[in-house]
Design a protein around this motif. Structure first.
Motif, mmCIF file in Angstrom:
data_model
loop_
_atom_site.group_PDB
_atom_site.id
_atom_site.type_symbol
_atom_site.label_atom_id
_atom_site.label_comp_id
_atom_site.label_asym_id
_atom_site.label_seq_id
_atom_site.Cartn_x
_atom_site.Cartn_y
_atom_site.Cartn_z
ATOM 1 N N PHE A 1 -1.715 -35.739 -6.751
ATOM 2 C CA PHE A 1 -2.507 -35.026 -7.759
ATOM 3 C C PHE A 1 -3.060 -35.961 -8.825
ATOM 4 O O PHE A 1 -3.780 -35.521 -9.711
ATOM 5 N N VAL A 2 -2.734 -37.258 -8.723
ATOM 6 C CA VAL A 2 -3.210 -38.223 -9.724
ATOM 7 C C VAL A 2 -4.742 -38.251 -9.815
ATOM 8 O O VAL A 2 -5.291 -38.246 -10.925
ATOM 9 N N PRO A 3 -5.470 -38.231 -8.672
ATOM 10 C CA PRO A 3 -6.934 -38.232 -8.808
ATOM 11 C C PRO A 3 -7.462 -37.044 -9.620
ATOM 12 O O PRO A 3 -8.495 -37.151 -10.285
ATOM 13 N N ARG A 4 -6.726 -35.914 -9.588
ATOM 14 C CA ARG A 4 -7.201 -34.725 -10.328
ATOM 15 C C ARG A 4 -6.925 -34.825 -11.826
ATOM 16 O O ARG A 4 -7.520 -34.115 -12.615
ATOM 17 N N ILE A 5 -5.947 -35.665 -12.214
ATOM 18 C CA ILE A 5 -5.601 -35.720 -13.641
ATOM 19 C C ILE A 5 -6.044 -37.012 -14.327
ATOM 20 O O ILE A 5 -6.201 -37.043 -15.538
ATOM 21 N N ALA A 6 -6.272 -38.068 -13.516
ATOM 22 C CA ALA A 6 -6.471 -39.407 -14.099
ATOM 23 C C ALA A 6 -7.572 -39.444 -15.148
ATOM 24 O O ALA A 6 -7.431 -40.114 -16.181
ATOM 25 N N ASP A 7 -8.677 -38.721 -14.915
ATOM 26 C CA ASP A 7 -9.804 -38.788 -15.843
ATOM 27 C C ASP A 7 -9.580 -37.938 -17.095
ATOM 28 O O ASP A 7 -10.386 -37.971 -18.019
ATOM 29 N N HIS A 8 -8.512 -37.160 -17.121
ATOM 30 C CA HIS A 8 -8.322 -36.205 -18.217
ATOM 31 C C HIS A 8 -7.181 -36.559 -19.160
ATOM 32 O O HIS A 8 -7.042 -35.932 -20.197
#
Lengths: 244, 244
Positions: B97-104
């Motif tokens: 799930f890191v790609p879904r949170i990294a930018d936030h």
């Protein structure tokens, strides 16, 4: 699906730690091990502020170092802002500063030393005398003395030479990560001298001590305040869960 | 005396944990043990958000449960508000799930799986094939596959039956606190089958696995991603300390 995990009801344990960091890790492991349940989701939400830069508590109590109170208040604020509903401090000596912070943190503090005294009073056969292995700061601050008095339990201590050469030497070894068989031997000797003075239980009254003294090294119950605190937190959270 | 501990320069490690809580406690103990220093004050300030109510990552990846992304974002926000300067997630499966949170999250995330691949590539003699013991969610998400590919390392896995009957059974036992010799036997059997397929190292690719599989149960290096992550965080903090 809810996105409001932090606004859920229920207890969020706030751990004010870092005193020392190994003791904080050990305390959290005990809290997890003490919590009943068979899946991750049965466990308690917990936020831990582990600040090893908090000035040494014993040095402060002996007048040799800065007052850690501002650091403790700062850490408490972090925990409150993170949503904690209760604070636990897995450091005996830091409890000397609890009266200075209690009115300012805006959250209940489960008092580790009070919980230990309460726990000792429930043991059977009844404990009349308990021995204390703790930092010189904890001993001088009279923290256990005060609480054991309330429960009618007499306290015995190492003499000044053993306090320094055995107890403090061992605590520093655990903090420095250099503990070995010699560390255990020092603490075992100190503990056995307390049982020789009539102690029917020995309080491992510094969170580093259980890391250097196995429970079976002493022939009376060795009370681990971190474990007693963890059990008190679990009872509190379960009671709260039932009333919500 | 300063009261501004949180405004000091220097790294504050943010641990997004609770997946599971025992693994989080174990990870923090490894971070402390890995940090060089001889007194509390040499250690890294750390804030830990341990939310065991985060929905099961494997179930979500298999389409059987809620998406944990909102919980991960919520925890990251707690850590950022507490002053964390970097985030570590001691849960392999959560890295899906890191790609879904990294930018936030507004903070760098030290990627545990990337660090493991980098670590394997530095071992001598050179590793051409690595085995993976991980949750079915981690395996299906292809997390290690992707990173090992980048470093030219071939990956071998248990077959579907062993994945279920050995690996997942053992992981659930550790999470439930019911691990015993049988758990270790299951994981040892699965690991030895991987070395039989040519694995020159075995990745304990779920943070519960090192709790059930001792390093000496396997005749090749058993790589503990939690330890690799802890070492990467310490290196990063020291490098940052030198440049400030």
């Amino acid at each position: 699906m809810t996105t409001g995990t932090r606004t859920d009801t229920g207890e969020i344990i706030g751990i004010l730690g870092g005193m020392g960091p190994a003791a904080t890790a050990d305390f959290y492991a005990k809290l997890v091990a003490t919590t009943p349940g068979s899946s991750d989701q049965d466990h308690l939400r917990t936020v831990i502020w582990s600040d090893p830069t908090i000035p040494d508590r014993t040095e402060a109590l002996l007048g040799n170092g800065p007052d850690p109170t501002p650091w403790l208040l700062d850490g408490s604020r972090v925990l409150r802002e993170a949503g904690a509903t209760v604070i636990a401090i897995p450091c005996n000596t830091a409890h000397a500063f609890v009266p200075r912070i209690a009115d300012h943190v805006g959250l209940p503090i489960v008092h580790m030393i009070g919980e230990v005294a309460r726990h000792l009073a429930t043991l059977s056969p009844r404990i009349h005398t308990a021995g204390l292995l703790a930092t010189t700061g904890t001993v001088r601050a009279g923290l256990y003395q005060e609480w054991l008095d309330r429960f009618g339990i007499r306290m015995v201590l190492p003499d000044a030479a053993a306090q320094d050469a055995e107890v403090m030497t061992a605590i520093h070894a655990v903090k420095a990560g250099t503990r070995n068989d010699g560390t255990t031997a020092l603490l075992t000797r100190a503990a056995r001298r307390l049982t020789g003075q009539g102690a029917q239980a020995v309080i491992a009254g510094c969170t580093e001590i259980p890391l250097g003294l196995p429970a079976d090294a002493v022939e009376v119950p060795l009370v681990d305040p971190a474990l007693v605190l963890a059990q008190a937190l679990v009872r509190r959270a379960r009671a709260k869960g039932r009333t919500e």
